[in-house]
Design an enzyme around this catalytic site. Structure first.
Site, PDB file in Angstrom:
ATOM      1  N   ARG A   1      -6.553  -1.341  -7.539  1.00 45.08           N
ATOM      2  CA  ARG A   1      -7.051  -0.192  -6.760  1.00 45.08           C
ATOM      3  C   ARG A   1      -7.143   0.991  -7.722  1.00 45.08           C
ATOM      4  NH1 ARG A   1      -4.354   1.011  -1.094  1.00 45.08           N
ATOM      5  NH2 ARG A   1      -6.382   1.973  -0.714  1.00 45.08           N
TER       6      ARG A   1
ATOM      7  N   ASN B   1      -5.819  12.375  -1.383  1.00 47.23           N
ATOM      8  CA  ASN B   1      -5.048  11.634  -0.372  1.00 47.23           C
ATOM      9  C   ASN B   1      -6.034  10.946   0.573  1.00 47.23           C
ATOM     10  OD1 ASN B   1      -2.459  10.895   0.768  1.00 47.23           O
ATOM     11  ND2 ASN B   1      -2.927  12.243   2.470  1.00 47.23           N
TER      12      ASN B   1
ATOM     13  N   CYS C   1      -2.121   9.690   7.682  1.00 49.42           N
ATOM     14  CA  CYS C   1      -1.891   8.449   6.951  1.00 49.42           C
ATOM     15  C   CYS C   1      -0.421   8.041   7.054  1.00 49.42           C
ATOM     16  CB  CYS C   1      -2.352   8.526   5.498  1.00 49.42           C
ATOM     17  SG  CYS C   1      -2.559   6.862   4.779  1.00 49.42           S
TER      18      CYS C   1
ATOM     19  N   ARG D   1       0.850  -1.194   0.000  1.00 46.71           N
ATOM     20  CA  ARG D   1       0.000   0.000   0.000  1.00 46.71           C
ATOM     21  C   ARG D   1       0.889   1.248   0.000  1.00 46.71           C
ATOM     22  NH1 ARG D   1       1.257   2.070   4.171  1.00 46.71           N
ATOM     23  NH2 ARG D   1       0.104   3.912   3.522  1.00 46.71           N
ATOM     24  N   GLY D   2       0.207   2.408  -0.193  1.00 44.37           N
ATOM     25  CA  GLY D   2       0.963   3.657  -0.348  1.00 44.37           C
ATOM     26  C   GLY D   2       1.288   3.780  -1.829  1.00 44.37           C
ATOM     27  N   ALA D   3       0.984   4.966  -2.391  1.00 43.82           N
ATOM     28  CA  ALA D   3       1.027   5.119  -3.850  1.00 43.82           C
ATOM     29  C   ALA D   3       2.398   4.827  -4.470  1.00 43.82           C
ATOM     30  CB  ALA D   3       0.575   6.528  -4.218  1.00 43.82           C
ATOM     31  N   GLY D   4       3.454   5.247  -3.821  1.00 41.83           N
ATOM     32  CA  GLY D   4       4.792   5.042  -4.380  1.00 41.83           C
ATOM     33  C   GLY D   4       5.157   3.569  -4.395  1.00 41.83           C
TER      34      GLY D   4
ATOM     35  N   ASP E   1      -1.982  10.515  -3.422  1.00 41.48           N
ATOM     36  CA  ASP E   1      -2.192   9.437  -4.393  1.00 41.48           C
ATOM     37  C   ASP E   1      -2.353   9.994  -5.799  1.00 41.48           C
ATOM     38  OD1 ASP E   1      -3.118   8.246  -1.691  1.00 41.48           O
ATOM     39  OD2 ASP E   1      -2.821   6.548  -3.041  1.00 41.48           O
TER      40      ASP E   1
HETATM   41  O1  LIG Z   1      -3.066   7.856   1.256  1.00 42.72           O
HETATM   42  C1  LIG Z   1      -2.047   7.222   1.326  1.00 42.72           C
HETATM   43  C2  LIG Z   1      -2.020   5.728   1.393  1.00 42.72           C
HETATM   44  O2  LIG Z   1      -3.317   5.165   1.302  1.00 42.72           O
HETATM   45  P1  LIG Z   1      -3.476   3.558   1.388  1.00 42.72           P
HETATM   46  O3  LIG Z   1      -2.914   3.138   2.706  1.00 42.72           O
HETATM   47  O4  LIG Z   1      -4.948   3.354   1.281  1.00 42.72           O
HETATM   48  O5  LIG Z   1      -2.722   2.981   0.224  1.00 42.72           O
HETATM   49  C3  LIG Z   1      -0.708   7.906   1.237  1.00 42.72           C
HETATM   50  O6  LIG Z   1      -0.762   9.153   1.871  1.00 42.72           O
HETATM   51  C4  LIG Z   1      -0.354   8.121  -0.242  1.00 42.72           C
HETATM   52  O7  LIG Z   1      -0.525   6.926  -0.961  1.00 42.72           O
HETATM   53  C5  LIG Z   1       1.098   8.566  -0.409  1.00 42.72           C
HETATM   54  O8  LIG Z   1       1.942   7.557   0.067  1.00 42.72           O
HETATM   55  P2  LIG Z   1       3.475   7.434  -0.413  1.00 42.72           P
HETATM   56  O9  LIG Z   1       4.085   8.773  -0.123  1.00 42.72           O
HETATM   57  O10 LIG Z   1       4.050   6.348   0.442  1.00 42.72           O
HETATM   58  O11 LIG Z   1       3.463   7.126  -1.857  1.00 42.72           O
END
Ligand SMILES: O=C(COP(=O)(O)O)[C@H](O)[C@H](O)COP(=O)(O)O
Length: 314
Positions: free
Chosen positions: A61, A206, A127, A18-21, A196
């Site tokens: 997703r 986000n 988050c 999870r997390g967009a990156g 995201d």
């Molecule tokens: O909202 C979320 C994760 O949502 P989820 O937990 O539903 O995936 C993060 O703030 C962004 O994805 C950025 O993350 P990053 O900076 O790590 O890309």
């Protein structure tokens, strides 16, 4: 045995990844393994297998635009050759380069974002964003005396991951329920979040609750900084397309047993929300810090997207 691609798709869907990156980098890595695992010499079959693989990942997703951007970067240019080996090598090269550029963008954003966090600042984050936390960790590493408020992030509690990273780094952290953000905003100097998706008008998509936090920050005249690699900018918003907000299963919020006893209650569980550009002070990208109004320039001039790139999708 399940393929790496199917396994990655499942893990993204279930939020183990999870997390967009991270979603984007894992998708890139899965496409690379998939290309390497295909033993067909027929370029037509190879292309069609890879397009199917891309579609499987895209269906996991819907909100994080880093996912379609990564898939597009890696699968683009496949049509230029009718040699399966050459196509495979291209995919491997682009996947490796995407992952490397992504990791280096995260580091660069940490360095740039840390400059906006001053000694003595109280930061609020929401988050679990790798890039947002990267800015906070880098500010701390530079010796700045900072404190952080981190939200719980119902219903999936990503805040637990955030407080673990902050605590491990030795940063004084207050863990608060999501609804306490406005209560504490008067004590906060800067809100630092990830995203995201950034749309052409500078809005930031986000984790659900971000827009309420930004609104409270606006009211309190607290700065809001968004950390965003350029592959989080959404090219299709040039054509007016909206970012799809994922709505997740009700069981994440209310157990099915409790819900069953209340037939008139419907649980709504959007995973993300949209914060308008006017509530955002700065977006920090690996190419530098920009005002949200410059999102159009990033999409059009830096990433090179043109509205006619989407002509055949109408
Ligand atoms: O909202 C979320 C994760 O949502 P989820 O937990 O539903 O995936 C993060 O703030 C962004 O994805 C950025 O993350 P990053 O900076 O790590 O890309």
């Amino acid at each position: 045995m399940k393929s790496v691609l199917a396994d990655t798709a499942l893990k993204i869907k279930s939020m183990e990844i999870r997390g967009a990156g991270k979603i984007a980098r894992e998708a890139a890595s899965a496409l690379k393994s998939h290309a390497e695992s295909l033993d067909t010499q027929n370029s037509g079959n190879f292309l069609s297998e890879m397009r199917t693989a891309g579609d499987i990942l895209l269906k996991t997703r819907p909100t994080a635009v880093s996912l379609p951007n990564a898939v597009n970067i890696i699968l683009s240019g496949m049509d230029g050759s009718d040699d399966a080996g050459e196509i495979r090598a291209g995919i491997v090269r682009r996947a490796d380069s995407f992952i490397e550029r992504s990791n280096s963008a995260v580091r660069r954003i940490g360095e740039i974002g840390a400059r906006r966090i001053s000694d003595g600042d109280v930061v609020l984050t929401h988050c679990n964003s790798q890039v947002a936390i990267g800015c906070i960790l880098e500010a701390h590493r530079q010796g700045k005396d900072i404190e952080v408020f981190a939200t719980e992030v119902r219903p999936r509690n990503q805040g637990l991951l955030t407080i673990k990273s902050l605590s491990d780094a030795g940063i004084k952290t207050s863990f608060i329920v999501d609804s306490a953000a406005r209560y504490f905003m008067k004590d906060v100097d800067i809100v630092v979040i990830g995203t995201d998706a950034v749309t052409v008008n500078g809005s930031v998509v986000n984790k659900i609750g971000t827009s309420q936090i930004a609104l409270a920050a606006h009211e309190a005249r607290t700065r809001v900084m968004v950390a965003a690699e350029t592959y989080k900018f959404a090219p299709k918003t040039l054509t007016g397309e909206l970012i799809q907000i994922e709505e997740r299963d009700s069981s994440e919020v209310l157990s099915p047993e409790i819900a069953a006893a209340m037939p008139n209650v419907t649980v709504r569980n959007p995973a993300f929300d949209i914060t308008p550009a006017e509530y955002i002070d700065l977006i920090v990208t690996e190419e530098g810090a920009i005002p949200p109004e410059m999102a159009y320039i990033i999409i059009k001039d830096y990433l090179g997207w043109k509205i006619r790139d989407f002509d055949n999708e109408r």
